[in-house]
Scaffold this active site. Structure first.
Site, PDB file in Angstrom:
ATOM      1  N   GLY A 151       0.822  -1.192   0.000  1.00  0.00           N
ATOM      2  CA  GLY A 151       0.000   0.000   0.000  1.00  0.00           C
ATOM      3  C   GLY A 151       0.862   1.251   0.000  1.00  0.00           C
ATOM      4  O   GLY A 151       2.064   1.207   0.234  1.00  0.00           O
TER       5      GLY A 151
ATOM      6  N   GLN B 230       2.259   5.237  -1.312  1.00  0.00           N
ATOM      7  CA  GLN B 230       2.776   5.989  -2.449  1.00  0.00           C
ATOM      8  C   GLN B 230       4.250   5.669  -2.669  1.00  0.00           C
ATOM      9  O   GLN B 230       4.658   4.524  -2.548  1.00  0.00           O
ATOM     10  CB  GLN B 230       2.539   7.480  -2.193  1.00  0.00           C
ATOM     11  CG  GLN B 230       1.078   7.871  -2.092  1.00  0.00           C
ATOM     12  CD  GLN B 230       0.494   8.269  -3.437  1.00  0.00           C
ATOM     13  OE1 GLN B 230       1.194   8.393  -4.437  1.00  0.00           O
ATOM     14  NE2 GLN B 230      -0.820   8.485  -3.466  1.00  0.00           N
ATOM     15  N   VAL B 231       5.043   6.692  -2.959  1.00  0.00           N
ATOM     16  CA  VAL B 231       6.455   6.486  -3.260  1.00  0.00           C
ATOM     17  C   VAL B 231       7.297   6.751  -2.023  1.00  0.00           C
ATOM     18  O   VAL B 231       7.013   7.664  -1.232  1.00  0.00           O
ATOM     19  CB  VAL B 231       6.918   7.392  -4.424  1.00  0.00           C
ATOM     20  CG1 VAL B 231       6.756   8.873  -4.088  1.00  0.00           C
ATOM     21  CG2 VAL B 231       8.352   7.089  -4.829  1.00  0.00           C
ATOM     22  N   THR B 232       8.342   5.949  -1.850  1.00  0.00           N
ATOM     23  CA  THR B 232       9.301   6.195  -0.781  1.00  0.00           C
ATOM     24  C   THR B 232      10.682   5.786  -1.263  1.00  0.00           C
ATOM     25  O   THR B 232      10.850   5.226  -2.355  1.00  0.00           O
ATOM     26  CB  THR B 232       8.925   5.466   0.515  1.00  0.00           C
ATOM     27  OG1 THR B 232       9.683   6.021   1.606  1.00  0.00           O
ATOM     28  CG2 THR B 232       9.191   3.968   0.429  1.00  0.00           C
TER      29      THR B 232
ATOM     30  N   HIS C  93      14.384   3.844  -0.115  1.00  0.00           N
ATOM     31  CA  HIS C  93      15.143   2.984   0.790  1.00  0.00           C
ATOM     32  C   HIS C  93      16.622   3.123   0.455  1.00  0.00           C
ATOM     33  O   HIS C  93      16.996   3.195  -0.727  1.00  0.00           O
ATOM     34  CB  HIS C  93      14.744   1.517   0.638  1.00  0.00           C
ATOM     35  CG  HIS C  93      13.311   1.233   0.943  1.00  0.00           C
ATOM     36  ND1 HIS C  93      12.716   1.588   2.136  1.00  0.00           N
ATOM     37  CD2 HIS C  93      12.347   0.615   0.221  1.00  0.00           C
ATOM     38  CE1 HIS C  93      11.445   1.202   2.125  1.00  0.00           C
ATOM     39  NE2 HIS C  93      11.202   0.617   0.975  1.00  0.00           N
TER      40      HIS C  93
ATOM     41  N   GLY D 108       4.312   0.919   4.757  1.00  0.00           N
ATOM     42  CA  GLY D 108       3.688   0.442   3.532  1.00  0.00           C
ATOM     43  C   GLY D 108       3.436  -1.037   3.707  1.00  0.00           C
ATOM     44  O   GLY D 108       4.383  -1.820   3.804  1.00  0.00           O
TER      45      GLY D 108
ATOM     46  N   GLY E 273       6.167  -3.584   5.261  1.00  0.00           N
ATOM     47  CA  GLY E 273       6.327  -3.154   6.646  1.00  0.00           C
ATOM     48  C   GLY E 273       6.706  -1.703   6.817  1.00  0.00           C
ATOM     49  O   GLY E 273       6.045  -0.808   6.300  1.00  0.00           O
TER      50      GLY E 273
ATOM     51  N   SER F 100       9.872   1.488   7.315  1.00  0.00           N
ATOM     52  CA  SER F 100      11.237   1.978   7.094  1.00  0.00           C
ATOM     53  C   SER F 100      11.476   3.153   8.031  1.00  0.00           C
ATOM     54  O   SER F 100      10.637   4.050   8.148  1.00  0.00           O
ATOM     55  CB  SER F 100      11.454   2.378   5.635  1.00  0.00           C
ATOM     56  OG  SER F 100      10.503   3.339   5.209  1.00  0.00           O
TER      57      SER F 100
ATOM     58  N   CYS G  26       5.883   9.863  -0.006  1.00  0.00           N
ATOM     59  CA  CYS G  26       4.539   9.386   0.332  1.00  0.00           C
ATOM     60  C   CYS G  26       3.451  10.182  -0.394  1.00  0.00           C
ATOM     61  O   CYS G  26       2.299  10.239   0.056  1.00  0.00           O
ATOM     62  CB  CYS G  26       4.314   9.395   1.834  1.00  0.00           C
ATOM     63  SG  CYS G  26       5.538   8.409   2.723  1.00  0.00           S
TER      64      CYS G  26
END
Length: 232
Positions: free
Chosen positions: A84, A86-88, A90, A152, A163, A165, A181
């Site tokens: 689930g 938006q954008v993130t 890592h 997410g 999970g 971050s 997000c």
């Protein structure tokens, strides 16, 4: 005398074992595919697990993610994934935890699951006197308006994967290449920038303890890694 119906007996929820697997530094895709396989093949007898990892630099777009929120990725790859949100981003210095939990066994719903993860993060930051909060309608954890942890998740047949971050001690510049997000201009921060420790191990230990407390888990560290091979 009328008979009185007996109250149903509900067995107490005892602390449940959960294996902790520390994957170290890994590319995103092999870990993603491995947690998909774990979730697809588990049954009611499969034990819960927590996977802990740092990822090589990558942007991930969740199911609600819009490509226009990826502004200038440059050399960093962009992946569309099945979580689930938006954008993130890592990258190294960010603590990622994937709880692979059976919510039915834990007797909690998805909303409670999200709240418990957020509370574990808030309580972890409290160890270093960093006051954090959640926001209605914007999952994650924030300090002074800046986001320090993102969520997410995905739930399949009552079982969780993907999970959280948690920005510990990382280069935050790549966040400027996206609308984190999905929020234009959203500021981000890290534990180190707020006066907390730079060591990943110190933060990891506290966060795992807080997650165990929230979910009633007895953690069982194991050196065995999941199968991270990719199908040919």
């Amino acid at each position: 005398m009328d008979a009185v119906a007996a109250e149903p007996v509900v067995a107490p929820v005892l602390p449940l074992p959960a294996q902790v697997r520390d994957l170290g530094m890994q590319d995103y895709v092999p870990v993603w595919r491995a947690m998909q396989r774990f979730t697809d093949t588990r049954d009611e007898h499969t034990g819960d697990e927590l996977w802990v990892v740092e990822h090589a630099p990558v942007f991930t777009l969740g199911q609600a993610g819009k490509p226009e929120h990826v502004l200038a990725p440059g050399e960093i790859p962009v992946l569309q994934v099945d979580r689930g949100g938006q954008v993130t981003y890592h990258g190294p210095g960010q603590l990622v935890v994937y709880p692979l939990l059976d919510l039915r066994r834990l007797r909690i719903g998805v909303r409670d699951y999200v709240c418990k993860i957020e509370q574990a993060l808030i309580d972890t930051l409290g160890e270093w006197n960093i006051i954090a909060e959640r926001r209605d309608g914007a999952p994650g954890v924030y300090v002074g308006g800046a986001k320090i942890a993102a969520l997410g998740i995905r739930v399949r047949r009552g079982c969780t994967f993907h999970g959280l971050s948690f920005n510990v001690a990382m280069d935050l510049e790549p966040f400027h290449r996206i609308n984190p997000c999905g929020y234009q201009g959203l500021q981000v921060t890290s534990v180190l920038d707020l006066g907390g420790p730079s060591g990943m191990d110190a933060v990891k230990a506290v966060l795992l303890d807080q997650l165990a407390r929230q979910f009633g888990l007895v953690l069982q560290p194991t050196s065995a890694l999941p199968d991270l091979s990719l199908p040919a």
